[in-house]
Design an enzyme around this catalytic site. Structure first.
Site, mmCIF file in Angstrom:
data_model
loop_
_atom_site.group_PDB
_atom_site.id
_atom_site.type_symbol
_atom_site.label_atom_id
_atom_site.label_comp_id
_atom_site.label_asym_id
_atom_site.label_seq_id
_atom_site.Cartn_x
_atom_site.Cartn_y
_atom_site.Cartn_z
ATOM 1 N N TYR A 1 0.797 -1.233 0.000
ATOM 2 C CA TYR A 1 0.000 0.000 0.000
ATOM 3 C C TYR A 1 0.831 1.285 0.000
ATOM 4 O O TYR A 1 0.488 2.237 -0.714
ATOM 5 C CB TYR A 1 -1.009 -0.028 1.151
ATOM 6 C CG TYR A 1 -2.217 -0.873 0.813
ATOM 7 C CD1 TYR A 1 -3.300 -0.336 0.130
ATOM 8 C CD2 TYR A 1 -2.249 -2.228 1.129
ATOM 9 C CE1 TYR A 1 -4.396 -1.117 -0.211
ATOM 10 C CE2 TYR A 1 -3.335 -3.016 0.787
ATOM 11 C CZ TYR A 1 -4.406 -2.461 0.119
ATOM 12 O OH TYR A 1 -5.489 -3.231 -0.243
ATOM 13 N N GLU B 1 -8.895 -6.751 4.489
ATOM 14 C CA GLU B 1 -8.205 -7.873 3.842
ATOM 15 C C GLU B 1 -7.536 -8.777 4.866
ATOM 16 O O GLU B 1 -7.484 -10.005 4.685
ATOM 17 C CB GLU B 1 -7.217 -7.342 2.807
ATOM 18 C CG GLU B 1 -7.941 -6.776 1.594
ATOM 19 C CD GLU B 1 -7.130 -5.783 0.775
ATOM 20 O OE1 GLU B 1 -5.897 -5.714 0.971
ATOM 21 O OE2 GLU B 1 -7.724 -5.068 -0.058
ATOM 22 N N ARG C 1 -4.692 -15.666 -12.934
ATOM 23 C CA ARG C 1 -6.035 -15.603 -13.488
ATOM 24 C C ARG C 1 -7.041 -16.126 -12.459
ATOM 25 O O ARG C 1 -6.763 -17.075 -11.718
ATOM 26 C CB ARG C 1 -6.157 -16.456 -14.759
ATOM 27 C CG ARG C 1 -5.332 -15.971 -15.940
ATOM 28 C CD ARG C 1 -5.812 -14.643 -16.476
ATOM 29 N NE ARG C 1 -5.078 -14.270 -17.685
ATOM 30 C CZ ARG C 1 -3.916 -13.606 -17.701
ATOM 31 N NH1 ARG C 1 -3.351 -13.254 -16.552
ATOM 32 N NH2 ARG C 1 -3.337 -13.315 -18.837
#
EC number: 1.14.12.17
Length: 397
Positions: A94, A136, A208
């Site tokens: 972050y 999170e 993915r």
């Protein structure tokens, strides 16, 4: 920690600027961040970067944050939390994102990016980043501590490959360690991390997300992958799907992240459900239909699926099996011969007395979902009862 009123006012004043320059800012942000931190390329989808989808999605997120800066709780950020956990985003990422985002604002807006504006956005980013990190962290804890759960990646073996149509193959994964695997809510996805060598010899991890396409099992996970066709050799589209189709064999090992996602069927409601899919968008909806029928055999399910033709029609036998239940209706539309799903076709298929109570789930290409969403609203389905899943960066339909 909350924002000062001064910062809130300044950020709201930047909304018109973000509407014009948002994509330029996010494009500059990604370019600079990856140049300075190439290791972060391993947690981003290269295709979405190349096509500009990720830049557009982030620009819209920043814009919405500015518009709702005094009421951020009105934004649904849960899908982003799930994606970040699936990708392995960590607290230490972050500060890197924050410094590069502020740097991009300054670079694009130049003198218009005053100290007050940069200060307000710096303060806002700190508040938003803390909210993301906390949410999170809680999600990481839940996914790791649940029965059969784990953190980051776990090694699985390809137990089976099944051809579902001319361009879709299902992969069945079992854990290498033989230990239990986490269950999931129908509609969720798992994340596969594939190390591939680039043309210049450099190795990158391609990530993915693939919807889980079967009823939750204690033994395996199933994903069903459409082989995407790249426009040219250097096109990143399809690099992972082509690799899975052509190179990954039964017995090969892969790295998977735990099931994630908030696009899920409500298993406590008894209201009718309407599932509408296009192409490979059938995958999460098939999981929803099969699991709902197994757990709630009296719940009414209507399923409409569109594909190009019979050659491209996946799961034909599984759809036929579903239809054996008196509570399930299935309609398959082949666009080559039947045309596209239209409002008139939907009107003939649905029960008009159930429109207000039916929960609708849509999945497919974005133009397909936009069209279906518009038709459903015209038919009287409440907007709040319509959910959809985007295979890629979050986009409005």
């Amino acid at each position: 920690m909350s924002l000062s009123q001064k910062s809130i006012s300044i950020i709201k004043s930047t909304v018109p600027v973000l509407e014009v320059h948002g994509v330029a800012i996010t494009t500059t942000f990604y370019r600079n961040m990856f140049k300075a931190n190439p290791q972060l390329l391993n947690i981003f989808n290269h295709s979405n970067q190349r096509e500009g989808k990720q830049q557009n999605a982030l620009a819209n997120t920043v814009l919405q944050a500015a518009i709702h800066i005094d009421k951020l709780n009105e934004l649904n950020l849960v899908p982003i939390f799930h994606k970040h956990v699936a990708l392995g985003v960590l607290p230490e990422h972050y500060p890197i994102v924050g410094s590069n985002l502020l740097g991009a604002i300054k670079e694009v807006l130049q003198d218009a990016a005053t100290e007050d504006i940069l200060g307000a956005w710096g303060e806002a980013y700190g508040v938003i980043a803390k909210a993301f990190i906390d949410a999170e962290a809680a999600l990481y804890k839940v996914t790791e501590e649940q029965f059969g759960g784990w953190r980051d990646t776990r090694e699985f073996v390809v137990d089976k490959k099944v051809e579902e149509s001319s361009n879709i193959i299902s992969f069945y994964f079992k854990p290498v360690d033989g230990k239990p695997i986490a269950t999931y809510i129908p509609g969720q996805y798992i994340t596969i991390k594939v190390p591939l060598t680039l043309e210049n010899g450099e190795q990158r991890t391609h990530i993915r997300h693939y919807s889980l396409s079967d009823t939750p099992s204690e033994q395996y996970y199933r994903i069903s992958v459409k082989k995407e066709n790249a426009l040219k050799d250097t096109d990143p589209n399809g690099v992972v799907s082509n690799h899975l189709h052509s190179n990954v064999k039964v017995g090969d090992k892969v790295l998977l992240s735990p099931p994630a996602g908030d696009y899920v069927v409500d298993q406590f409601s008894t209201n009718p459900i309407l599932l509408i899919s296009g192409g490979v968008g059938i995958t999460p909806l098939l999981s929803m239909a099969k699991a709902t029928l197994a757990k709630q055999p009296e719940r009414e399910i209507s399923f409409v699926h569109s594909s190009k033709n019979k050659q491209y029609q996946p799961f034909a036998s599984e759809l036929s099996q579903l239809e054996k239940s008196k509570k399930v209706k299935v309609s398959t539309v082949h666009s080559d011969t039947d045309g596209h799903i239209t409002k008139d076709k939907l009107e003939k298929f649905i029960n008009p007395s159930q429109i207000k109570d039916t929960k609708v789930y849509i999945c497919g290409p974005v133009p397909f979902m936009s069209s279906i969403n518009k038709q459903l609203i015209e038919l009287g389905f409440p907007k709040e009862n319509i959910s959809y899943e985007i295979f890629g960066p979050l986009t409005s339909v």
